[in-house]
Design a protein around this motif. Structure first.
Motif, short mmCIF file in Angstrom:
data_model
loop_
_atom_site.label_atom_id
_atom_site.label_comp_id
_atom_site.label_asym_id
_atom_site.label_seq_id
_atom_site.Cartn_x
_atom_site.Cartn_y
_atom_site.Cartn_z
N LEU A 130 0.82 -1.20 0.00
CA LEU A 130 0.00 0.00 0.00
C LEU A 130 0.86 1.26 0.00
N LEU A 131 2.02 1.19 0.61
CA LEU A 131 2.92 2.35 0.61
C LEU A 131 3.31 2.76 -0.80
N ARG A 132 3.46 1.77 -1.69
CA ARG A 132 3.82 2.10 -3.07
C ARG A 132 2.69 2.84 -3.77
N TYR A 133 1.46 2.45 -3.50
CA TYR A 133 0.33 3.18 -4.06
C TYR A 133 0.32 4.61 -3.53
N GLN A 134 0.62 4.77 -2.27
CA GLN A 134 0.60 6.09 -1.67
C GLN A 134 1.68 6.99 -2.25
N VAL A 135 2.84 6.41 -2.54
CA VAL A 135 3.91 7.18 -3.16
C VAL A 135 3.47 7.68 -4.53
N ARG A 136 2.81 6.82 -5.30
CA ARG A 136 2.34 7.24 -6.62
C ARG A 136 1.24 8.30 -6.50
N SER A 137 0.42 8.20 -5.46
CA SER A 137 -0.60 9.23 -5.25
C SER A 137 0.04 10.59 -5.01
N VAL A 138 1.09 10.61 -4.22
CA VAL A 138 1.81 11.86 -3.94
C VAL A 138 2.41 12.42 -5.23
N GLU A 139 3.03 11.54 -6.02
CA GLU A 139 3.66 12.00 -7.26
C GLU A 139 2.62 12.58 -8.21
N SER A 140 1.48 11.93 -8.31
CA SER A 140 0.42 12.41 -9.20
C SER A 140 -0.12 13.76 -8.73
N LEU A 141 -0.35 13.89 -7.43
CA LEU A 141 -0.86 15.16 -6.90
C LEU A 141 0.17 16.26 -7.04
N ALA A 142 1.44 15.95 -6.82
CA ALA A 142 2.50 16.96 -6.96
C ALA A 142 2.53 17.51 -8.37
N SER A 143 2.35 16.65 -9.35
CA SER A 143 2.34 17.09 -10.75
C SER A 143 1.17 18.04 -11.00
N ALA A 144 0.00 17.70 -10.44
CA ALA A 144 -1.17 18.57 -10.63
C ALA A 144 -0.98 19.91 -9.92
N LEU A 145 -0.41 19.88 -8.73
CA LEU A 145 -0.18 21.12 -7.98
C LEU A 145 0.85 22.00 -8.67
N LEU A 146 1.85 21.40 -9.27
CA LEU A 146 2.87 22.17 -9.98
C LEU A 146 2.24 22.94 -11.14
N THR A 147 1.32 22.29 -11.82
CA THR A 147 0.61 22.95 -12.92
C THR A 147 -0.30 24.05 -12.40
N ALA A 148 -0.88 23.82 -11.20
CA ALA A 148 -1.82 24.79 -10.64
C ALA A 148 -1.14 26.06 -10.16
N ALA A 149 0.12 25.94 -9.72
CA ALA A 149 0.82 27.11 -9.19
C ALA A 149 2.28 27.10 -9.62
N PRO A 150 2.52 27.25 -10.91
CA PRO A 150 3.92 27.20 -11.39
C PRO A 150 4.75 28.38 -10.93
N GLN A 151 4.08 29.45 -10.44
CA GLN A 151 4.81 30.64 -10.02
C GLN A 151 5.26 30.55 -8.57
N ALA A 152 4.93 29.48 -7.87
CA ALA A 152 5.31 29.34 -6.46
C ALA A 152 6.83 29.31 -6.32
N PRO A 153 7.37 29.83 -5.20
CA PRO A 153 8.81 29.73 -4.97
C PRO A 153 9.25 28.27 -4.95
N HIS A 154 10.39 27.99 -5.56
CA HIS A 154 10.88 26.61 -5.64
C HIS A 154 9.73 25.69 -6.04
N PRO A 155 9.14 25.89 -7.22
CA PRO A 155 7.86 25.27 -7.57
C PRO A 155 7.82 23.75 -7.44
N GLN A 156 8.85 23.06 -7.90
CA GLN A 156 8.81 21.59 -7.83
C GLN A 156 8.88 21.10 -6.39
N LEU A 157 9.78 21.68 -5.60
CA LEU A 157 9.89 21.30 -4.20
C LEU A 157 8.61 21.65 -3.45
N THR A 158 8.07 22.83 -3.71
CA THR A 158 6.84 23.26 -3.04
C THR A 158 5.70 22.30 -3.36
#
Length: 221
Positions: A130-158
């Motif tokens: 289940l941890l592996r599924y959760q890691v992929r969930s985080v990666e997927s959400l991070a990609s969506a959030l990066l698109t939602a706020a590309p102007q954020a400081p340190h955008p990928q890390l944020t």
């Protein structure tokens, strides 16, 4: 079942569901480790080869129910209304899941759902996968959030930090709900508490780590 699917797709969906239901029933009856894949295939009236075509591993027979929600938070962020902040969209989506007593929210006292949660929590192999599924969930959400706020400081890390925090909150809320359900609490009685805790959690997410950024004041004895 979706009436817009073609005959071939409907047949595949029925086969997949039959295999999954047979597996879950056997696991709940005898335990995950004590049921061989061959017995599951026989119960579902398919060959082992067919079973593995639908579920590549034994773990997938159980955890596909979580995998089906793997990119749910990312979809909510991507599909939100114009001008709606991502956290507002995610909070609204959680409210809806709680109102429907969706099993993914943990606020579900259907006996089969409670037993399913217990199966996962009591089986080390399933918890690890289940941890592996959760890691992929985080990666997927991070990609969506990066698109939602590309102007954020340190955008990928944020985006990664935010995704980890959001998914941890959603997971913790669901686990807390299900633990109280498993202890005997009725879902209807728990619903107002679960909603209030969800709102509190999103308030904390919006505030970031502010409560832990200053020295706490001493309380009076």
């Amino acid at each position: 079942m979706d009436e817009h699917l073609g005959l071939r797709e409907r047949k595949k969906a029925r086969t997949r569901r039959a295999i999954s239901e047979a597996a879950i029933a056997l696991f709940l009856e005898r335990g995950y480790d004590d049921v061989p894949v061959a017995e599951i295939a026989a119960a579902a009236e398919v060959s082992k080869r067919t079973l593995f075509a639908y579920f590549p591993t034994k773990d997938d027979l159980v955890l596909h129910r979580f995998a089906d929600h793997e990119d749910e938070a990312a979809r909510v962020v991507r599909d939100r209304a114009a001008g709606e902040p991502p956290l507002d969209a995610l909070q609204r989506h959680l409210h809806d899941a709680l109102d429907r007593h969706d099993p993914i929210s943990g606020l579900c006292d259907v006996p089969q759902v409670v037993a399913f949660y217990r199966l996962v929590s009591d089986t080390p192999a399933l918890r690890a996968t289940l941890l592996r599924y959760q890691v992929r969930s985080v990666e997927s959400l991070a990609s969506a959030l990066l698109t939602a706020a590309p102007q954020a400081p340190h955008p990928q890390l944020t985006a990664r930090l935010a995704a980890n925090q959001i998914q941890a909150v959603l997971r913790e809320l669901a686990d807390d709900n299900q633990q109280r359900i498993a202890a005997g609490t009725n879902a209807e009685d728990l619903a107002p508490v679960a909603r209030a805790e969800a709102d509190h959690a999103f308030t904390l997410l919006r505030a970031g780590l502010t409560p832990y950024a200053t020295e706490p004041r001493a309380t009076s004895p």
